[in-house]
Scaffold this active site. Structure first.
Site: not given
Ligand SMILES: *[C@@H]1O[C@H](CO)[C@@H](O)[C@H](O)[C@H]1NC(C)=O
Ligand SMILES: *[C@@H]1O[C@H](CO)[C@@H](O)[C@H](O)[C@H]1NC(C)=O
Ligand SMILES: *[C@@H]1O[C@H](CO)[C@@H](O)[C@H](O)[C@H]1NC(C)=O
Ligand SMILES: *[C@@H]1O[C@H](CO)[C@@H](O)[C@H](O)[C@H]1NC(C)=O
Ligand SMILES: *[C@@H]1O[C@H](CO)[C@@H](O)[C@H](O)[C@H]1NC(C)=O
Ligand SMILES: *[C@@H]1O[C@H](CO)[C@@H](O)[C@H](O)[C@H]1NC(C)=O
Ligand SMILES: *[C@@H]1O[C@H](CO)[C@@H](O)[C@H](O)[C@H]1NC(C)=O
Ligand SMILES: *[C@@H]1O[C@H](CO)[C@@H](O)[C@H](O)[C@H]1NC(C)=O
Length: 567
Positions: A202-204
């Protein structure tokens, strides 16, 4: 007499409804209407297994004919020994799927809690959109501190702890993902698991990943390899970046999957079956004076710019621009687990009318780019054992559906081709993208026709960014070329559903009861009823002459109408 006149003068600008003409040509099919509004999710995975969570999953699983999916963070997060059985915390959740034997360091895989979560989905007609994360404590390169206690007034950065780090060993991580996918196939069967999505992290691009871009691509390669070793036909994707394309991140990721060096296999590129990114609006509070408090002003433009940005990057990659796109978080603001000073926004009509106007624009953008828009994920669920209507971005409160849920019931009835529809009150796409909805309200329309042509559904919203009183819209809606082919003068049934202050609005009903925090059993029944999608009036009959009919109705600010014409 004088005071009456004064009152009339003050209210007059609000009393005059604005005339809006809507025209629909039922012979003009634009194309398939993608059923995007059936993806939901939450930071906190465990609430799915709690009593109120199960009730809400049941409602999400029965929104319409298309499959609902649920995405959750923290499916691999390690539990805090102090709250293993009931992780009732904001922005937190855990499953203990991976620990290591203290004596020899050997992996211990235990998918009991993950199974309970996925079983809760499946029992209620919802499928997992599996978000592969976060890092178990035993695999984290920086394991301490690990758990945290988020509160809405806390510094949001306190959540970024040991779970956000790369693994001490990518092969060990891959083996965990392989074990998970294999366990899923053993438990649910190959055919079932083939219908799931597997998304890496998620949202790296922000501190959800405490590593570099290159390290994310490596995480992607190993994660995908783990899933596909267990189930070669599984659907895998990413990168779930925050903020549209996130600078060059999305493009570099796509390039990596096309012809980068795969760190897990050593071969060129990496498997990719769908592409994901996130889009968020950005509300603010404005115009405070000594006598008038600040008011909430939404900003749809920022979310649409995220979508435009990502769609344009995806379109430019000719080998992957046909792939399904899931906006794996798509919301009017960025923090579900925070409370806004204006509770009306998330409890009342602004949230659903915003969603109607925004999702339609995203469908428009996908048409413009010719990309394969498959899902728009509403990042909102519920919190058991919280006060009624406490202002979090949730879909339901104490088993009572908020008005927002009814826009998803409406989208669930929009089937299956999109019809050309015009409204004199609708902002052009480019205008909303540049400056959101700040002048007159956006009186917009989305229309659909069923495969067999026997059902036409028309949703109309009256949306404005400001949480302020605005004029009603007086709608004159004309349909032409509808239900032709048989005798002229056909009678059709019209069902008019409505979300407004007195329909499909449990929040208004609750306020009318005096905002009870301990409603009586009868009040609870009434509130549950008020939370359902309601009709404005009993179904009526409409006469179509030469394929034409006209309907007039009044639509208050932030209200939504759904008209269903059926033969
Ligand atoms: C709506 O249509 C009527 C009748 O065709 C027309 O007189 C009126 O000007 C139109 N209003 C707008 C806002 O376009
Ligand atoms: C697996 O996890 C569950 C839930 O935490 C626990 O009850 C069970 O004892 C664990 N199984 C093993 C073999 O440790
Ligand atoms: C992020 O990684 C660095 C090392 O690269 C480490 O020093 C830091 O503690 C990590 N942050 C968190 C929140 O784990
Ligand atoms: C890799 O793919 C990108 C994007 O399609 C392209 O620009 C680049 O030339 C390719 N590189 C190689 C070595 O094939
Ligand atoms: C994977 O990455 C590591 C560290 O960056 C590197 O040492 C290794 O050679 C890479 N393996 C492959 C197959 O590219
Ligand atoms: C778009 O994605 C869907 C899967 O969500 C797939 O069935 C369909 O074939 C794709 N469309 C195109 C034009 O590739
Ligand atoms: C705002 O709306 C009014 C009435 O439709 C219109 O005359 C005006 O040009 C609009 N202003 C802007 C900046 O769009
Ligand atoms: C709607 O239809 C009626 C009756 O056919 C017609 O008088 C009116 O002008 C039409 N309005 C619009 C906006 O097309």
């Amino acid at each position: 007499m004088l005071s009456v006149l004064v009152v009339f003068y003050v209210l007059a600008p609000l009393c005059y409804a604005r005339q809006v003409n809507i025209t629909i040509d039922a012979s003009n099919v634009v194309g398939d209407l993608p059923p995007v509004a059936r993806f939901f999710g939450a930071d906190e995975p465990n609430y799915a297994t709690y009593p109120d969570g199960r009730v809400l999953l049941d409602h999400l699983g029965s929104l319409g004919p298309h499959q609902t999916y649920f995405r959750a963070h923290n499916l691999l997060t390690t539990c805090d020994p102090s709250d293993q059985t009931s992780p009732h915390r904001l922005k937190w959740g855990c499953t203990n799927a991976y620990t290591e034997d203290p004596s020899d360091g050997q992996p211990i895989y235990n998918f009991t809690i993950v199974d309970e979560i996925f079983d809760a989905y499946m029992e209620n007609g919802v499928k997992p959109y599996v978000e592969i994360g976060f890092m178990p404590q035993a695999l984290s390169t920086s394991p301490n501190p690990y758990s945290f206690n988020f509160t809405p007034t806390a510094n949001p950065d306190i959540i970024f702890t040991g779970w956000s780090n790369p693994p001490v060993s990518f092969p060990k991580w891959e083996e965990l993902i392989f074990q998970w996918a294999q366990h899923s196939v053993d438990k649910y069967g190959e055919e079932e698991v083939n219908t799931w999505y597997w998304e890496v992290w998620n949202e790296p691009n922000i501190p959800y990943w405490n590593g570099t871009e290159e390290q994310y691509f490596t995480l992607y390669d190993y994660s995908v390899n783990g899933v596909l070793r267990a189930l070669p036909s599984a659907t895998v994707g990413g990168p779930a970046v925050a903020g549209g394309a996130s600078g060059d991140f999305l493009g570099l990721f796509l390039t990596h999957t096309i012809n980068g060096t795969n760190n897990a296999t050593g071969s060129g590129g990496a498997p990719l079956d769908f592409i994901s990114f996130h889009a968020k609006g950005s509300p603010t509070f404005i115009d405070a004076t000594d006598s008038v408090p600040a008011h909430l002003q939404m900003n749809m433009a920022s979310a649409l710019q995220n979508v435009d940005d990502a769609f344009s990057v995806i379109q430019s990659f000719h080998t992957v621009n046909h792939l399904p796109i899931v906006i794996s978080e798509d919301d009017p603001d960025s923090l579900a687990a925070g409370v806004t000073p204006n509770v009306e926004y998330r409890n009342g009509l602004i949230y659903p009318s915003y969603t109607a106007a925004a999702f339609t624009r995203e469908i428009d953008l996908a048409e413009q780019y010719g990309v394969n828009f498959t899902g728009a994920t509403t990042w909102a669920f519920e919190y058991d054992d919280h006060p009624y209507f406490d202002g979090f971005r949730v879909l339901a409160t104490n088993q009572i559906d908020k008005p927002i849920l009814n826009i998803f019931r409406i989208f669930g009835m929009m089937e299956s081709k999109r019809l050309e529809a015009q409204s004199t009150g609708q902002y052009p796409l480019a205008a909303v993208m540049t400056s959101s909805v700040r002048n007159e309200s956006d009186v917009g329309v989305l229309a659909s026709i069923s495969e067999g042509g026997d059902k036409i559904a028309v949703v109309v919203w009256n949306y404005h960014d400001d949480a302020l009183p605005k004029p009603d819209a007086q709608i004159s809606l004309n349909i032409s070329n509808a239900f032709v082919g048989g005798a002229s003068g056909r009678v059709t049934s019209l069902t008019h559903y409505r979300i407004d202050q007195s329909h499909s609005n449990a929040y208004s009903a609750w306020k009318l009861m005096g905002s009870p925090q301990h409603p009586t059993p009868n009040q609870q029944i009434d509130l549950k009823m008020a939370g359902m999608l309601q009709m404005l009036q009993p179904p009526t009959e409409v006469q179509f002459e030469n394929g034409m009919a006209g309907i007039q109705f009044n639509l208050p600010i932030h209200a939504i109408s759904l008209l269903v014409f059926e033969q």
